[in-house]
Design an enzyme around this catalytic site. Structure first.
Site, PDB file in Angstrom:
ATOM      1  N   CYS A 186       0.864  -1.188   0.000  1.00  0.00           N
ATOM      2  CA  CYS A 186       0.000   0.000   0.000  1.00  0.00           C
ATOM      3  C   CYS A 186       0.896   1.232   0.000  1.00  0.00           C
ATOM      4  O   CYS A 186       0.680   2.184   0.762  1.00  0.00           O
ATOM      5  CB  CYS A 186      -0.967  -0.007   1.180  1.00  0.00           C
ATOM      6  SG  CYS A 186      -0.189  -0.240   2.792  1.00  0.00           S
ATOM      7  N   SER A 187       1.918   1.195  -0.843  1.00  0.00           N
ATOM      8  CA  SER A 187       2.889   2.276  -0.960  1.00  0.00           C
ATOM      9  C   SER A 187       2.869   2.837  -2.378  1.00  0.00           C
ATOM     10  O   SER A 187       2.537   2.125  -3.331  1.00  0.00           O
ATOM     11  CB  SER A 187       4.297   1.776  -0.632  1.00  0.00           C
ATOM     12  OG  SER A 187       5.265   2.764  -0.954  1.00  0.00           O
TER      13      SER A 187
END
Length: 626
Positions: free
Chosen positions: A453-454
């Site tokens: 989730c970057s």
């Protein structure tokens, strides 16, 4: 005082970067016997307010000099964390049993909160809370602090004039609009309590949509549509129509992931009965992508020849076996379990005990009986272990910077210097490379999905490029799945500028951003095509000359023990073969009735030193006639 002590411990953990704001508040609320309804919401509300006013609160601490003038006021006693080990009021000496009980409880005692953070929490309530300090009027700490209130109120008024603001809100940290909207209304109303501490990754990306996954272990998409229509909800054609709709009770099916539907962000989840009984699961669309990409080929094969697949599923040999390497909190795990149903099994691995409990509870609520949970470190599993030889599909979603989640409350925390941030991202990238490489070394692995989730390229395309550049994976036949194999209808793909000298990586990977009404996310899929013939498992065994798992672990330990802790020469690590240790020879001529020595006991039974010592002493006494 207990609540203030525990809130101060949360601030201590945030300062030490031991977790996120919401995660630490949830963990504190679930700690042992302290569990109370709505307590996570209460912690979250207080911590958010303290963080918003923190610069001004520290200013008040400095100007009032209260920490120096009242040095004992903010020092919590050792047992103030509500542990069951309180000092005895009796003057009698402890018995042996009491001493053992005290020792047992002492191990469970928690650290004392720092005076600065304890004072910060309490001064916030003293100055800004409508009801003031939540302590009895006669409490000595309250009386002492209220003596300082006039001075702090005057200083607060002086700061408002200096900053030219008309209210106390002007003294708060300014937040991005998406973060401000996510914290608005926290703690207001019982119906919101279940949503406020929801896992950050599964909230919407700060847009106008809330995503709900149909849990096909308990329900079907058709039944879900029928339920909404019976409740007088209107189904619209697509996401654009939902965003343009003036009504609140509208929904639509997702165009990319089948068991997913969208509703307006204003919908309160506790008002939906299917959400309460886990027929619907709150899960961001981006979070659904890894499991969908991992099993897309399997689901396509099911549709092509359902009769053949029905025969295959009767045989355990043909079940699809999945392993989730970092499974908690369990959304991806339960989605994978739901997609395969009775045609597959899932092994969910989580090393942290607290998160492991959350994982188990989510699997129970979702009705995921085809999931086996394991509380261990994924990196400790030997890829050549026979127990895991038939696992072919792997989900790898390791720890990351979380930079793709716009609603993270970490915006309330002071920013680290750019150099420190780069070092942290680099360290995360190295860890992500390690855990992804470990998954690709399993002998039966065919398909591995890597996700974060970057939005940082070093954690996304950078990791993919580094894995593909490894000779061991090239020799084993690993390749990056093409665009046609990974959500071909999804438009947003990778960034070519982040792929180094391999720009062909970009179209093969998937990116998501808040503009897509999701969190920022990244997904890549690695495939090792099965060879022809029936000896596929044997052909996937470790190649001759490859470093074994045990040797690799020893190499890591040796590197850590090197000067500096993280030193060691760059390049491949050569692992020396372990020296052969000969077992001690047994002494001949020993009488049968003679008791074995302590060393012989340990060697023969592998006993602990305490047990061996006990047996040796017992044998000695028997010989002496006691």
């Amino acid at each position: 005082m207990d609540f203030y002590h525990r809130a101060a411990l949360i601030l201590d953990s945030l300062d030490a970067k031991k977790g996120s704001v919401k995660g630490l508040c949830m963990a504190e609320a679930k700690r042992g016997k302290f569990q109370k309804a709505g307590e996570a919401s209460r912690f979250l509300k207080v911590i958010i307010e303290v963080l918003k006013y923190r610069p001004h609160l520290l200013h008040l601490l400095k100007t009032s000099d209260i920490l120096k003038l009242e040095p004992k006021l903010f020092v919590a006693p050792v047992w103030a964390d509500n542990s069951s080990a309180k000092p005895s009021k009796s003057k009698k000496p402890f018995s042996a049993n009491e001493a053992l009980k005290t020792l047992k409880h002492a191990k469970k005692q928690r650290p004392i909160p720092t005076p600065e953070n304890l004072a910060t929490v309490m001064i916030h309530d003293l100055v800004f809370a409508k009801r003031g300090l939540t302590l009895p009027k006669e409490h000595k700490v309250r009386k002492k602090l209220e003596d300082y209130k006039p001075q702090m109120d005057k200083e607060t008024e002086r700061e408002r004039k200096r900053k030219k603001v008309s209210s106390n809100e002007g003294l708060q940290i300014s937040l991005p609009e998406q973060v401000a909207s996510s914290v608005e209304g926290i703690g207001k109303g019982k119906k919101r309590e279940m949503e406020e501490v929801e896992d950050e990754e599964n909230r919407g990306g700060g847009g106008n949509v809330r995503w709900l996954r149909v849990n096909t272990l308990k329900w079907t998409v058709e039944a879900a549509v029928e339920w909404f229509e019976n409740e007088r909800w209107e189904m619209v054609d697509d996401l654009d129509a939902l965003l343009d709709a003036e009504k609140v009770k509208v929904f639509c099916l997702d165009a990319h992931i089948e068991p997913l539907l969208a509703v307006p962000i204003s919908v309160s989840l506790p008002s939906l009965q299917p959400y309460l009984d886990s027929r619907l699961v709150a899960q961001d669309k981006a979070s659904c992508m890894p499991a969908w990409v991992l099993l897309s080929q399997f689901l396509a094969d099911q549709e092509e020849d359902p009769e053949e697949e029905e025969e295959k599923k009767r045989s355990k040999k043909n079940l699809v076996r999945i392993l989730d390497a970092t499974a908690a909190p369990g959304n991806k795990t339960t989605m994978a379990a739901a997609l395969v149903g009775d045609k597959g099994t899932v092994v969910a691995v989580e090393r942290d005990m607290g998160r492991f409990k959350v994982l188990k509870e989510m699997c129970r609520k979702a009705g995921a009986r085809n999931v086996t949970t394991m509380n261990l470190d994924f990196l400790s599993i030997d890829p050549q272990d026979e127990k895991f030889k038939n696992i072919s599909h792997f989900l790898v979603d390791p720890s990351c910077s979380g930079s793709g989640i716009p609603s993270r409350l970490d915006h309330l925390l002071p920013e680290a210097p750019e150099e420190e941030s780069q070092q942290r991202i680099r360290a995360l990238s190295n860890f992500q490379l390690t855990i992804l490489s470990h998954a690709m070394r399993f002998r039966g692995a065919r398909r591995v999905v890597y996700s974060t989730c970057s939005i940082w390229g070093m954690e996304d395309e950078g990791v993919v490029a580094r894995v593909l550049a490894k000779k061991e994976f090239q020799e084993k036949g690993w390749r990056l799945a093409t665009k046609d194999e990974v959500m071909p209808n999804w438009e947003r793909r990778g960034k070519a500028e982040e792929c180094g000298d391999r720009p062909e990586i970009a179209p093969s990977v998937v990116r998501a951003l808040p503009e897509d009404q999701t969190n920022g996310f990244f997904v890549a899929c690695f495939i090792r095509d099965a060879p022809e013939g029936d000896e596929e498992n044997e052909s996937f065994a470790a190649e001759e000359g490859t470093i074994s798992h045990a040797d690799r672990q020893e190499a890591f330990r040796s590197k850590a023990r090197a000067p500096g802790g993280k030193g060691g020469q760059k390049g491949k690590v050569k692992v020396a073969s372990a020296p052969v240790v000969e077992k001690p020879k047994k002494v001949e001529g020993v009488k049968k009735d003679k008791a074995p020595t302590r060393e012989e006991k340990v060697e023969k039974a592998g006993m602990s030193s305490k047990k061996a010592k006990y047996l040796a002493e017992k044998a000695r006494r028997k010989q002496e006639g006691k």
